[in-house]
Enzyme design. Structure first.
Site, PDB file in Angstrom:
ATOM      1  N   CYS A   2       0.851  -1.182   0.000  1.00 24.68           N
ATOM      2  CA  CYS A   2       0.000   0.000   0.000  1.00 24.68           C
ATOM      3  C   CYS A   2       0.884   1.229   0.000  1.00 24.68           C
ATOM      4  O   CYS A   2       2.100   1.123   0.114  1.00 24.68           O
ATOM      5  CB  CYS A   2      -0.854   0.036   1.269  1.00 24.68           C
ATOM      6  SG  CYS A   2      -2.021  -1.332   1.372  1.00 24.68           S
ATOM      7  N   GLY A  30      -0.965   0.782  -5.046  1.00 25.67           N
ATOM      8  CA  GLY A  30      -2.266   0.189  -4.767  1.00 25.67           C
ATOM      9  C   GLY A  30      -3.346   0.846  -5.586  1.00 25.67           C
ATOM     10  O   GLY A  30      -3.502   2.068  -5.552  1.00 25.67           O
ATOM     11  N   ASN A 102       1.245   0.668   5.750  1.00 29.62           N
ATOM     12  CA  ASN A 102       1.688  -0.203   4.672  1.00 29.62           C
ATOM     13  C   ASN A 102       2.387  -1.367   5.337  1.00 29.62           C
ATOM     14  O   ASN A 102       3.247  -1.162   6.190  1.00 29.62           O
ATOM     15  CB  ASN A 102       2.665   0.561   3.768  1.00 29.62           C
ATOM     16  CG  ASN A 102       3.362  -0.352   2.790  1.00 29.62           C
ATOM     17  OD1 ASN A 102       2.807  -1.358   2.364  1.00 29.62           O
ATOM     18  ND2 ASN A 102       4.590  -0.020   2.442  1.00 29.62           N
ATOM     19  N   GLY A 103       1.995  -2.567   4.965  1.00 30.85           N
ATOM     20  CA  GLY A 103       2.653  -3.727   5.568  1.00 30.85           C
ATOM     21  C   GLY A 103       1.654  -4.814   5.848  1.00 30.85           C
ATOM     22  O   GLY A 103       0.559  -4.829   5.272  1.00 30.85           O
ATOM     23  N   TYR A 258      11.037  -4.356  -7.730  1.00 31.53           N
ATOM     24  CA  TYR A 258       9.788  -4.200  -8.466  1.00 31.53           C
ATOM     25  C   TYR A 258       8.894  -3.069  -7.981  1.00 31.53           C
ATOM     26  O   TYR A 258       8.350  -2.327  -8.781  1.00 31.53           O
ATOM     27  CB  TYR A 258       8.990  -5.514  -8.379  1.00 31.53           C
ATOM     28  CG  TYR A 258       7.589  -5.404  -8.916  1.00 31.53           C
ATOM     29  CD1 TYR A 258       7.376  -5.360 -10.288  1.00 31.53           C
ATOM     30  CD2 TYR A 258       6.492  -5.324  -8.067  1.00 31.53           C
ATOM     31  CE1 TYR A 258       6.080  -5.240 -10.793  1.00 31.53           C
ATOM     32  CE2 TYR A 258       5.204  -5.208  -8.574  1.00 31.53           C
ATOM     33  CZ  TYR A 258       5.006  -5.170  -9.924  1.00 31.53           C
ATOM     34  OH  TYR A 258       3.745  -5.053 -10.430  1.00 31.53           O
ATOM     35  N   ASP A 364      12.969  -9.566 -17.328  1.00 32.17           N
ATOM     36  CA  ASP A 364      11.883  -9.136 -16.446  1.00 32.17           C
ATOM     37  C   ASP A 364      12.452  -8.941 -15.045  1.00 32.17           C
ATOM     38  O   ASP A 364      13.552  -9.412 -14.743  1.00 32.17           O
ATOM     39  CB  ASP A 364      10.745 -10.174 -16.428  1.00 32.17           C
ATOM     40  CG  ASP A 364       9.396  -9.539 -16.034  1.00 32.17           C
ATOM     41  OD1 ASP A 364       9.388  -8.359 -15.624  1.00 32.17           O
ATOM     42  OD2 ASP A 364       8.360 -10.228 -16.153  1.00 32.17           O
ATOM     43  N   ASP A 365      11.675  -8.250 -14.203  1.00 27.62           N
ATOM     44  CA  ASP A 365      12.177  -8.035 -12.838  1.00 27.62           C
ATOM     45  C   ASP A 365      12.085  -9.298 -12.008  1.00 27.62           C
ATOM     46  O   ASP A 365      12.938  -9.562 -11.163  1.00 27.62           O
ATOM     47  CB  ASP A 365      11.406  -6.889 -12.162  1.00 27.62           C
ATOM     48  CG  ASP A 365       9.928  -7.166 -12.098  1.00 27.62           C
ATOM     49  OD1 ASP A 365       9.473  -7.745 -11.111  1.00 27.62           O
ATOM     50  OD2 ASP A 365       9.224  -6.814 -13.059  1.00 27.62           O
TER      51      ASP A 365
HETATM   52  P1  AMP Z   1       3.921 -14.068 -13.098  1.00 26.61           P
HETATM   53  O1  AMP Z   1       3.228 -13.985 -14.402  1.00 26.61           O
HETATM   54  O2  AMP Z   1       3.027 -14.573 -12.008  1.00 26.61           O
HETATM   55  O3  AMP Z   1       5.217 -14.798 -13.160  1.00 26.61           O
HETATM   56  O4  AMP Z   1       4.207 -12.581 -12.643  1.00 26.61           O
HETATM   57  C1  AMP Z   1       5.411 -11.983 -12.971  1.00 26.61           C
HETATM   58  C2  AMP Z   1       5.190 -10.528 -13.220  1.00 26.61           C
HETATM   59  O5  AMP Z   1       4.470  -9.938 -12.125  1.00 26.61           O
HETATM   60  C3  AMP Z   1       6.502  -9.799 -13.338  1.00 26.61           C
HETATM   61  O6  AMP Z   1       6.491  -9.210 -14.615  1.00 26.61           O
HETATM   62  C4  AMP Z   1       6.509  -8.768 -12.250  1.00 26.61           C
HETATM   63  O7  AMP Z   1       6.783  -7.503 -12.816  1.00 26.61           O
HETATM   64  C5  AMP Z   1       5.124  -8.780 -11.671  1.00 26.61           C
HETATM   65  N1  AMP Z   1       5.094  -8.887 -10.199  1.00 26.61           N
HETATM   66  C6  AMP Z   1       5.956  -9.461  -9.382  1.00 26.61           C
HETATM   67  N2  AMP Z   1       5.553  -9.371  -8.100  1.00 26.61           N
HETATM   68  C7  AMP Z   1       4.381  -8.722  -8.110  1.00 26.61           C
HETATM   69  C8  AMP Z   1       3.457  -8.293  -7.106  1.00 26.61           C
HETATM   70  N3  AMP Z   1       3.658  -8.566  -5.823  1.00 26.61           N
HETATM   71  N4  AMP Z   1       2.358  -7.626  -7.505  1.00 26.61           N
HETATM   72  C9  AMP Z   1       2.141  -7.385  -8.793  1.00 26.61           C
HETATM   73  N5  AMP Z   1       2.971  -7.753  -9.785  1.00 26.61           N
HETATM   74  C10 AMP Z   1       4.086  -8.416  -9.468  1.00 26.61           C
END
Ligand code: AMP
Length: 483
Positions: A2, A30, A102-103, A258, A364-365
């Site tokens: 959040c 959020g 937040n938390g 991220y 990707d991150d």
């Molecule tokens: P996935 O398709 O489930 O592997 O999601 C990976 C993608 O979700 C990555 O491109 C991240 O940028 C993003 N991501 C990672 N953690 C979160 C999070 N907690 N909330 C929303 N997006 C996320």
């Protein structure tokens, strides 16, 4: 996850504009609900589900009067989140307190069942902030005995929270007619930063989740709160603070990977610089694979900074091969997997010429369930890529985050119990490169040699020390039940 901002402005001024400007700057933290509680003679509140620009209309701004206010944007961590759970929360009696956080409180259910039940305090929502609010208010009111609110009263109440409430929480709030307070959990897992603006009416103060809020709302960043620190700014406008719990500071590493905006500085580290280093750190491991790429393509937008740095380090062109439609909601929080899969395609559209006939290295991150990577690898092939290499600038995610980042259950992590080769096969990539935990930590830390992070989602070492297998199971069951 959040975001929040609390503001104390000069007497007679209204701070709602600063609060809304700030909330817009952290909308990324959020998109589920937004709210503001201000104080002028009484509390004025507006909170509802939706984006900041949808929740607040002109008529609300006129109503949200006063020089003390707290605002919040919500990203639900458990369940889909109802209106009743939207923040801030407030109490009118015996002392007016409004609060946002937040938390995630890891012993929320226990607190609700024991401490709060013993005192006959029923909670009106499923939001863990309510537990913090009551634990805090209970002690504050006991200390106040109807007198003036002073820093030591706030410290006593925050100490009481630190003793009873476990988990990760950065909290901001206002005491009606008296001032602004903030505190950060004893491990300092969630970010929180103080800002100041000097003007003709006297100084204004803001405390927010990310420094970008302060910058955009016109405040000078003063400093981050320390782990276990409580802050009070009362009627004399003199910030007072004390570190009340001396535990090791463990800020969340995933904020840099991220969550946070790249233009924020958290605990002294620029998120942008950290992401550049995260990209650079992958260059060496990539070279060691002996593979060659013609182009580095980020999954927009969080991976763009790191992909540029990686491309520079490798001497390979950087190309934005995907165009993101930013008006499609975040794929991650869609209720069912089927919806998630199709909306990735709606969100990211490829540019054929950047893939056709090329060996592409897509960065990707992070990889959570693997849905995004699987879709992306397929799109890259459909566009004519001859080789599809994928990389994640964070290590395999294998443990749930219990501190507020909504990170699925263990069962859902694609990397759990699998090697990188297994995952590569599952997502349909010719090779998958993950960052190592050590390289990630070194990259984020930069020259802040003394910084240590919470990286429990990667290595399972939960810093609060209270996360047993049983706690994990209970939380997973709750999440599954809520899906
Ligand atoms: P996935 O398709 O489930 O592997 O999601 C990976 C993608 O979700 C990555 O491109 C991240 O940028 C993003 N991501 C990672 N953690 C979160 C999070 N907690 N909330 C929303 N997006 C996320």
């Amino acid at each position: 996850m959040c975001g929040f901002i609390a503001v104390l402005g000069p007497e007679g001024q209204h701070v709602i504009q600063d609060v809304l400007t700030g909330l817009l700057a952290i909308q990324h933290r959020g998109q589920d609900a937004a709210g503001v509680v201000s104080f002028e003679g009484k509390f004025h509140a507006r909170k509802a589900r939706g984006l900041v620009r949808e929740v607040f209309e002109e008529r609300h701004l006129e109503r949200l009067r006063g020089n003390l206010a707290v605002g919040h944007v919500r990203y639900p961590t458990v369940g889909s989140g109802s209106e009743a759970d939207a923040q801030p929360f407030w109490l009118q009696f015996p002392t007016g307190i409004a609060m946002a956080h937040n938390g995630n409180v890891t012993n929320f259910h226990e607190l609700r069942r024991t401490q709060l039940a013993d005192r006959a305090i029923p909670l009106a929502s499923d939001c863990d902030l309510e537990a913090i609010l009551y634990v805090f208010a209970d002690e504050l009111c006991r200390r106040l005995e109807g007198g003036a609110v002073e820093a030591q009263h706030i410290y006593a109440a925050a100490r009481h929270v630190f003793e009873h409430v476990r988990g990760a929480y950065s909290v901001v709030g206002i005491v009606a007619g008296w001032g602004l307070f903030a505190f950060r959990d004893p491990y300092g897992i969630k970010p929180i930063v103080l800002g100041r603006r000097d003007g003709p009416g006297g100084p204004s103060f803001a405390v927010a989740s990310e420094s970008v809020v302060l910058e955009v709302a016109g405040y000078e960043r003063v400093r981050d709160l320390a782990a276990g620190e409580a802050l009070w700014i009362g009627r004399d406008r003199e910030p007072r603070s004390e570190v009340l719990a001396a535990r090791p500071h463990r800020p969340c590493v995933f904020e840099y990977v991220y969550f946070a905006r790249p233009d924020s500085v958290l605990d002294g580290v620029s998120v942008h610089a950290a992401r550049r280093r995260l990209g650079q750190a992958l260059a060496e491991p990539w070279r060691r694979t002996g593979l060659e790429a013609d182009v580095v393509i980020p999954v927009p937008e969080s991976a763009c900074t790191a992909a540029q740095a990686l491309a520079e380090a490798l001497g390979v062109p950087y190309r934005e091969g995907f165009v993101k439609n930013r008006y499609v909601g975040r794929t991650f929080i869609m209720p069912s997997d089927a919806e998630r899969v199709s909306s990735i395609r709606h969100k990211l559209n490829p540019i054929r010429s950047e893939f056709a006939g090329k060996r592409v290295l897509i960065l990707d991150d992070s990889i959570v369930r693997g849905n995004t990577s699987r879709q992306i690898a397929k799109i890259a092939r459909d566009m004519g890529a001859t080789k599809v290499y994928m990389a994640s600038y964070s290590p395999p995610l294998v443990h749930p985050c219990l501190y507020g980042i909504d990170m699925s259950t263990r069962r859902e992590f694609v990397a759990r119990g699998r090697t990188a080769e297994d995952v590569a096969r599952l997502i349909g990539a010719d090779h998958l490169l993950y960052q190592s935990v050590e390289d990630m930590v070194a990259a984020v830390r930069g020259d802040h040699a003394d910084l240590r992070f919470c990286r429990a989602c990667f290595d399972g070492a939960y810093p609060t020390g209270d996360v047993t297998a049983r706690v994990l199971e209970t939380i997973e069951d709750e999440r599954l039940a809520a899906q």
